[in-house]
Design an enzyme around this catalytic site. Structure first.
Site, PDB file in Angstrom:
ATOM      1  N   ARG A  37       0.846  -1.201   0.000  1.00 31.09           N
ATOM      2  CA  ARG A  37       0.000   0.000   0.000  1.00 31.09           C
ATOM      3  C   ARG A  37       0.876   1.243   0.000  1.00 31.09           C
ATOM      4  O   ARG A  37       1.864   1.318   0.718  1.00 31.09           O
ATOM      5  CB  ARG A  37      -0.911  -0.027   1.244  1.00 31.09           C
ATOM      6  CG  ARG A  37      -1.940   1.080   1.244  1.00 31.09           C
ATOM      7  CD  ARG A  37      -3.010   0.807   2.269  1.00 31.09           C
ATOM      8  NE  ARG A  37      -2.501   0.845   3.640  1.00 31.09           N
ATOM      9  CZ  ARG A  37      -3.268   0.743   4.719  1.00 31.09           C
ATOM     10  NH1 ARG A  37      -4.561   0.571   4.589  1.00 31.09           N
ATOM     11  NH2 ARG A  37      -2.742   0.800   5.923  1.00 31.09           N
ATOM     12  N   SER A 106     -12.483  -3.788  -2.310  1.00 32.46           N
ATOM     13  CA  SER A 106     -13.022  -3.482  -0.986  1.00 32.46           C
ATOM     14  C   SER A 106     -14.518  -3.209  -1.077  1.00 32.46           C
ATOM     15  O   SER A 106     -14.959  -2.472  -1.965  1.00 32.46           O
ATOM     16  CB  SER A 106     -12.337  -2.244  -0.393  1.00 32.46           C
ATOM     17  OG  SER A 106     -10.991  -2.520  -0.088  1.00 32.46           O
ATOM     18  N   LYS A 135      -7.716   3.420   9.567  1.00 34.66           N
ATOM     19  CA  LYS A 135      -8.677   3.816   8.531  1.00 34.66           C
ATOM     20  C   LYS A 135      -9.655   4.798   9.162  1.00 34.66           C
ATOM     21  O   LYS A 135     -10.656   4.403   9.756  1.00 34.66           O
ATOM     22  CB  LYS A 135      -9.395   2.586   7.975  1.00 34.66           C
ATOM     23  CG  LYS A 135     -10.175   2.875   6.713  1.00 34.66           C
ATOM     24  CD  LYS A 135     -10.250   1.655   5.805  1.00 34.66           C
ATOM     25  CE  LYS A 135     -11.109   1.895   4.578  1.00 34.66           C
ATOM     26  NZ  LYS A 135     -10.620   2.878   3.658  1.00 34.66           N
TER      27      LYS A 135
END
Length: 206
Positions: A37, A106, A135
């Site tokens: 990521r 997702s 998140k």
């Protein structure tokens, strides 16, 4: 077909040397998939990081998944891509990466879960199971009950992410998750190898 059980998502704040150490140890500890990521938009850095860890993963037979960026995945010939809801549409991504690569998406609510069933995907990332500091824009947490319902409904494997750690990982597996995606529990552990081994034991399976 793919082993999603212990799915490591890297921490983009760790420098490349620390990233390499975490990946090396996580491989030794038994992670089954790794998603790289990089949220800061520096495509050169993203490619550099991917190229640094790909040989280690390749040697261990562990798939390298690139988060969001199909172009980066193509540039480094990664094993797959994981898309968010605002990224490239799944059918377009599939056309670009080909049939032999892994494609994940997702899903953050029931409508997205339903819509995803007809897309050319290999798995879904169910986000977030529990609220998590990594998140901050989470608007919905599935919880164990929501995960169990999603698992019963979905034709695609589900990788659970968000707020999962040693204390609740077994309950998440029992609720129907095919895989567990983790950031902090491995990346921030004193020993990513020991953490991975312990988590894999808790997950169980083959």
């Amino acid at each position: 077909m793919y082993d999603y059980r212990l799915y490591l998502v890297t921490d983009e704040h760790q420098d490349i040397e620390l990233l390499e150490r975490v990946i090396r140890e996580a491989i030794a500890g038994g992670v089954t998939m790794v998603q790289l990521r990089e949220k800061h938009g520096d495509i050169r850095a993203f490619i550099q990081r991917a190229e640094a860890i790909k040989p280690m993963l390749q040697a261990a037979g562990i798939p390298l998944i690139i988060n969001d960026r199909v172009d980066v995945a193509l540039a480094v010939d990664a094993d797959g891509v994981h898309l968010g809801q605002s990224d490239m549409p799944a059918d377009v991504a599939r056309r670009l990466i080909g049939e032999g690569k892994i494609l994940g998406l997702s899903v953050e609510n029931e409508q997205q879960l339903e819509a995803a069933q007809s897309l050319p995907l290999d798995y879904l990332g169910l986000s977030a199971i529990f609220p998590t500091p990594t998140k901050t824009d989470t608007v919905y947490a599935w919880g164990l009950e929501g995960l169990a319902k999603a698992s019963a409904f979905s034709q695609l494997p589900l990788v659970a992410i968000g707020g999962i750690n040693e204390s609740n990982i077994r309950a998440v597996v029992e609720a129907g998750a095919d895989g567990i995606a983790l950031v902090s529990a491995i990346c921030h552990a004193d020993s990513p190898k020991d953490a991975s081994q312990q988590l894999l034991t808790l997950i169980g399976g083959n």
